[in-house]
Write an enzyme that holds these catalytic residues in place. Structure first.
Site, mmCIF file in Angstrom:
data_model
loop_
_atom_site.group_PDB
_atom_site.id
_atom_site.type_symbol
_atom_site.label_atom_id
_atom_site.label_comp_id
_atom_site.label_asym_id
_atom_site.label_seq_id
_atom_site.Cartn_x
_atom_site.Cartn_y
_atom_site.Cartn_z
ATOM 1 C CB ALA A 85 -0.589 0.442 1.314
ATOM 2 C CE LYS A 96 -3.519 -1.916 -3.053
ATOM 3 N NZ LYS A 96 -2.013 -2.072 -3.519
ATOM 4 C CD GLU A 105 -2.762 -2.597 -6.779
ATOM 5 O OE1 GLU A 105 -1.472 -2.960 -6.844
ATOM 6 O OE2 GLU A 105 -2.751 -1.837 -6.300
ATOM 7 C CE LYS A 123 5.232 2.389 0.713
ATOM 8 N NZ LYS A 123 5.017 1.260 0.341
HETATM 9 C C1 5RP Z 1 -0.221 -0.437 -7.391
HETATM 10 C C2 5RP Z 1 -0.067 0.033 -5.299
HETATM 11 C C3 5RP Z 1 0.568 -0.559 -4.524
HETATM 12 O O1 5RP Z 1 1.123 -1.501 -3.896
HETATM 13 C C4 5RP Z 1 1.623 0.879 -3.787
HETATM 14 O O2 5RP Z 1 1.537 2.432 -4.975
HETATM 15 C C5 5RP Z 1 2.963 0.611 -3.540
HETATM 16 O O3 5RP Z 1 4.133 0.161 -3.632
HETATM 17 P P1 5RP Z 1 5.336 -0.046 -3.655
HETATM 18 O O4 5RP Z 1 5.574 -1.182 -2.836
HETATM 19 O O5 5RP Z 1 6.168 0.643 -4.627
HETATM 20 O O6 5RP Z 1 5.328 1.213 -2.933
HETATM 21 O O7 5RP Z 1 -1.534 0.237 -4.819
HETATM 22 O O8 5RP Z 1 -1.357 0.039 -7.271
#
Ligand code: 5RP
Length: 232
Positions: A85, A96, A105, A123
């Site tokens: 996320a 997300k 997703e 996060k």
């Molecule tokens: C993709 C998403 C990803 O889970 C979110 O952007 C997190 O990405 P990352 O692991 O590169 O930080 O929602 O649509």
């Protein structure tokens, strides 16, 4: 991305694969954390599993690792869904869609018996929208109408554009445009979700409310497995 975050993501990913267990059909998200998770899966014993990816990107990685990739049309329910996320709040609600795969997703997460999300500690936020806008997916032909209605309803929104490799808007694997919306502080998350979903032309939002069965948070030197509401 610093090494600390990479380490935190890797430790969360290592923990997550312990919970795949007897699951046969596995939905998989998209992004850099998922990329690390996929490396763990590659190193494990998962050749008998069927993976349903949320993006072409994830499908390509899975297939390059020799793992079985299924089209969602051949699956009625997923045993488990694994993803990351952009932001997670204290009630395990999430934003997300940083990778533009939010619609696939959300659908895969909805149709899964168990949903596991893994994040590094960066996060975690007190309030969704603190660090990132809320991505939504819009049917391209209706972008002007949707943007105008969002403006009328008091939302600040902008079409996401590519920073490299292509001029113009980001198009999802499903052909939708990604619009980034600033989350208004004064509105409840459920109200925002309801309001955005009531606008025809908006296919889906990146607000994932009450969709987490297990949250695995990777820190620099530890991993936390959280199964219900929590405070930090
Ligand atoms: C993709 C998403 C990803 O889970 C979110 O952007 C997190 O990405 P990352 O692991 O590169 O930080 O929602 O649509």
């Amino acid at each position: 991305m610093s090494n600390d975050f990479e380490k935190a993501k890797a430790s969360a990913a290592k923990e997550a694969i312990k919970y795949i267990g007897g699951s046969k059909t596995i939905g998989i998200g998209t992004g850099s954390t998922v990329g690390i998770l996929l490396k763990e899966i590659r190193g494990g014993n998962f050749l008998d599993k069927v993976f349903v990816p949320s993006s072409l990107e994830t499908a390509l990685i899975l297939s390059s690792y020799g793992l079985s990739v299924a089209n969602p049309i051949s699956v009625k329910k997923l045993d488990v869904y694994l993803d990351s996320a952009d932001e997670v709040d204290q009630n395990m609600n999430m934003i997300k869609g940083g990778g533009a795969a939010l619609t696939m997703e959300k659908i895969l997460a909805h149709f899964s018996k168990k949903r596991i999300f893994i994040v590094d500690y960066s996060k975690l936020v007190k309030r969704l929208g603190e660090k990132t806008p809320l991505p939504i997916e819009v049917i391209p032909q209706f972008t002007s109408m949707v943007l105008e209605e969002l403006r009328e309803k008091g939302y600040k929104a902008a079409v996401r554009t590519m920073s490299k490799a292509k001029y113009g808007p980001v198009i999802s694997d499903l052909g939708g445009l990604i619009v980034d919306v600033t989350l208004p502080k004064e509105k409840e998350l459920t109200e925002v979700e309801k309001e955005l979903k009531s606008i025809p032309g908006i296919v889906e939002t990146g607000l994932f409310l009450n969709m987490v069965d297990m949250l695995i948070v990777g820190w620099e030197n530890k991993v936390e497995v959280l199964k219900s509401s929590f405070l930090y």
